[in-house]
Design a protein around this motif. Structure first.
Motif, PDB file in Angstrom:
ATOM      1  N   PHE A 183       0.828  -1.206   0.000  1.00 48.98           N
ATOM      2  CA  PHE A 183       0.000   0.000   0.000  1.00 48.98           C
ATOM      3  C   PHE A 183       0.863   1.257   0.000  1.00 48.98           C
ATOM      4  O   PHE A 183       1.830   1.367   0.757  1.00 48.98           O
ATOM      5  CB  PHE A 183      -0.921   0.017   1.218  1.00 48.98           C
ATOM      6  N   ASP A 184       0.479   2.224  -0.864  1.00 47.60           N
ATOM      7  CA  ASP A 184       1.194   3.492  -0.872  1.00 47.60           C
ATOM      8  C   ASP A 184       0.623   4.417   0.207  1.00 47.60           C
ATOM      9  O   ASP A 184      -0.283   4.040   0.966  1.00 47.60           O
ATOM     10  CB  ASP A 184       1.157   4.143  -2.262  1.00 47.60           C
ATOM     11  N   ARG A 185       1.138   5.626   0.280  1.00 48.77           N
ATOM     12  CA  ARG A 185       0.751   6.546   1.353  1.00 48.77           C
ATOM     13  C   ARG A 185      -0.707   6.959   1.283  1.00 48.77           C
ATOM     14  O   ARG A 185      -1.290   7.393   2.282  1.00 48.77           O
ATOM     15  CB  ARG A 185       1.637   7.797   1.300  1.00 48.77           C
ATOM     16  N   GLY A 244      -3.693  -0.033  -2.986  1.00 50.68           N
ATOM     17  CA  GLY A 244      -3.055  -1.344  -2.928  1.00 50.68           C
ATOM     18  C   GLY A 244      -2.585  -1.796  -4.297  1.00 50.68           C
ATOM     19  O   GLY A 244      -3.319  -1.697  -5.280  1.00 50.68           O
ATOM     20  N   GLY A 245      -1.365  -2.319  -4.364  1.00 49.95           N
ATOM     21  CA  GLY A 245      -0.791  -2.753  -5.626  1.00 49.95           C
ATOM     22  C   GLY A 245      -1.140  -4.187  -5.974  1.00 49.95           C
ATOM     23  O   GLY A 245      -2.065  -4.791  -5.414  1.00 49.95           O
ATOM     24  N   TYR A 278       4.660  -8.373 -10.785  1.00 49.79           N
ATOM     25  CA  TYR A 278       4.866  -7.263 -11.711  1.00 49.79           C
ATOM     26  C   TYR A 278       5.231  -7.841 -13.066  1.00 49.79           C
ATOM     27  O   TYR A 278       5.593  -9.026 -13.189  1.00 49.79           O
ATOM     28  CB  TYR A 278       5.988  -6.332 -11.219  1.00 49.79           C
ATOM     29  N   ARG A 279       5.127  -7.009 -14.090  1.00 48.83           N
ATOM     30  CA  ARG A 279       5.475  -7.443 -15.439  1.00 48.83           C
ATOM     31  C   ARG A 279       6.878  -6.980 -15.766  1.00 48.83           C
ATOM     32  O   ARG A 279       7.180  -5.787 -15.705  1.00 48.83           O
ATOM     33  CB  ARG A 279       4.493  -6.883 -16.470  1.00 48.83           C
ATOM     34  N   PRO A 334       1.832   1.825  -8.789  1.00 47.00           N
ATOM     35  CA  PRO A 334       2.821   0.787  -8.485  1.00 47.00           C
ATOM     36  C   PRO A 334       3.011   0.619  -6.980  1.00 47.00           C
ATOM     37  O   PRO A 334       3.106   1.606  -6.240  1.00 47.00           O
ATOM     38  CB  PRO A 334       4.097   1.312  -9.148  1.00 47.00           C
ATOM     39  N   ALA A 335       3.040  -0.613  -6.537  1.00 47.74           N
ATOM     40  CA  ALA A 335       3.238  -0.886  -5.113  1.00 47.74           C
ATOM     41  C   ALA A 335       4.648  -0.484  -4.694  1.00 47.74           C
ATOM     42  O   ALA A 335       5.578  -0.496  -5.504  1.00 47.74           O
ATOM     43  CB  ALA A 335       3.002  -2.368  -4.832  1.00 47.74           C
ATOM     44  N   PRO A 336       4.839  -0.138  -3.425  1.00 45.56           N
ATOM     45  CA  PRO A 336       6.176   0.240  -2.955  1.00 45.56           C
ATOM     46  C   PRO A 336       7.243  -0.803  -3.253  1.00 45.56           C
ATOM     47  O   PRO A 336       8.385  -0.447  -3.554  1.00 45.56           O
ATOM     48  CB  PRO A 336       5.970   0.422  -1.450  1.00 45.56           C
ATOM     49  N   PHE A 337       6.897  -2.098  -3.205  1.00 49.76           N
ATOM     50  CA  PHE A 337       7.926  -3.106  -3.452  1.00 49.76           C
ATOM     51  C   PHE A 337       8.432  -3.037  -4.890  1.00 49.76           C
ATOM     52  O   PHE A 337       9.611  -3.314  -5.150  1.00 49.76           O
ATOM     53  CB  PHE A 337       7.401  -4.514  -3.136  1.00 49.76           C
TER      54      PHE A 337
END
Length: 398
Positions: A322-324, A328-329, A343-344, A387-390
């Motif tokens: 989850f970003d700020r 949710g990614g 991810y791609r 995009p998710a933080p990871f």
């Protein structure tokens, strides 16, 4: 009196079955999938298609396109938290009735604020009403127009205001797209044909009545809120008041009023908080354990985004997904829990990034599902909007 207890395991089992992710509860159509989820997220164009792929065996984008643009059994609508959803028609009425007035009023308030700061506008309220009438007049008798075409046809309303003056993110903001957003939230107009591919968005706008072939006729807000809360409890429950306020993008007062109209029971959750379930749903066959299954869900998927208090399926992985702003990614699930993300890659393959160690069999199942998604996507260039933080962290390592 002691409250009945619903464990985290039972809650995860309910989500898996009711959200059409379990092997024995797969949806048979896109309408059924959307109905089960109280709407599918669609802010990122590809999300609604990937969400359907995760829940329907043999799903193809054409079946979603047919439902959205041919028989129009599904409709895109700006609703909860100013987020774009795809709703079946009966649910659309309730969503517009519950959320539409609040979002419409908020959009109008924001426009009034910016117009009052603009030297060219001497009557902000009158200008908004005139612009709204002018847009509606262009979309009559089945005419569909893009936002750009509307701006070209209405040069007298194609004006700009300065937002966030002095800020790096401020600048000129065109007003007609904001009028269109407000009218969309109100249910006056609706996103019609999409001239881009399934994983992109280039919509034309239509009057809601022409698009549906009938008047929408939403219920009053109190009735609509109660209907939406009932649907959420049946699909996502048990959940807390905090969860419902988050999901609806509403107020505690509205949620409490809706709960008061329903036959519900308070239950104790594993974290010690009080949850709510429908009175006939305290104990359910859906609570029973099921075979673990590898699931890949897109960003902003309705399952991922359905609760504010997510530890029972998210665990310690929130900072990775989850970003700020609470978006949710793309997630990897195993046995009803988020265990990683996907991810791609540059070669168009789906790659998995796990946040915890899985048994060998589980890892093989996750990899197999990633390969299935790679094959299904083919050459489609999907791009995450959030995009998710990871993912950002992985890019920084390259």
């Amino acid at each position: 009196m002691t409250r009945p207890r619903v464990t985290d395991r039972a809650r995860r089992n309910r989500l898996s079955r009711r959200h059409r992710l379990a092997a024995d509860t797969r949806a048979t159509s896109v309408v059924e999938a959307a109905e089960s989820m109280v709407g599918l997220h669609s802010t990122t164009p590809s999300t609604v298609y990937l969400a359907a792929w995760a829940r329907i065996d043999g799903f193809t984008p054409a079946s979603m396109d047919d439902a959205l643009y041919v028989d129009r059994s599904l409709v895109k609508q700006l609703a909860m938290r100013r987020t774009l959803f795809v709703f079946p028609r009966d649910l659309l009425r309730e969503a517009v009735g519950a959320v539409g007035p609040r979002v419409t009023a908020s959009e109008r308030t924001n426009m009034l604020r910016d117009l009052r700061r603009s030297e060219w506008c001497t009557d902000p309220g009158g200008w908004i009403d005139a612009a709204r009438t002018a847009v509606a007049a262009e979309l009559v008798d089945g005419v569909t127009l893009t936002s750009s075409q509307i701006r070209e046809r209405l040069p007298e309303f194609n004006r700009t205001v300065i937002v966030s003056p002095g800020k790096s993110y401020g600048g000129a903001s065109p007003m007609l797209p904001r009028i269109i957003n407000m009218m969309s939230a109100a249910g006056d107009i609706v996103r019609g044909p999409n001239s881009a591919g399934w994983h992109m968005s280039r919509p034309s706008w239509s009057s809601m009545r022409d698009w549906l072939g009938e008047q929408l006729d939403p219920p009053d807000p109190a009735t609509a809120y109660a209907a939406m809360v009932r649907r959420w409890l049946a699909s996502f429950g048990p959940g807390t008041e905090t969860d419902l306020v988050w999901w609806l993008g509403s107020t505690k007062a509205a949620v409490r009023q809706a709960l008061a109209q329903l036959d519900i029971v308070e239950v104790e959750l594993d974290d010690g908080s009080v949850g709510y379930v429908l009175a006939d749903d305290v104990v359910s066959p859906d609570d029973d354990d099921l075979e673990p299954r590898a699931i890949l869900l897109p960003e902003l998927d309705s399952t991922t985004m359905g609760h504010k208090i997510r530890d029972f399926y998210l665990g310690p992985h929130g900072e990775h997904i989850f970003d700020r702003n609470g978006n949710g990614g793309q997630t990897v699930w195993w046995d009803g829990r988020i265990v990683g993300g996907w991810y791609r890659d540059d070669d168009t393959s789906i790659r998995v990034h796990l946040f915890e160690k899985l048994p060998a069999g589980a890892r093989r199942a996750v990899d197999d599902r990633a390969n299935e998604l790679t094959t299904w996507l083919g050459g489609a260039q999907i791009r995450p909007g959030y995009p998710a933080p990871f993912v950002r962290g992985l890019r920084g390592q390259r």
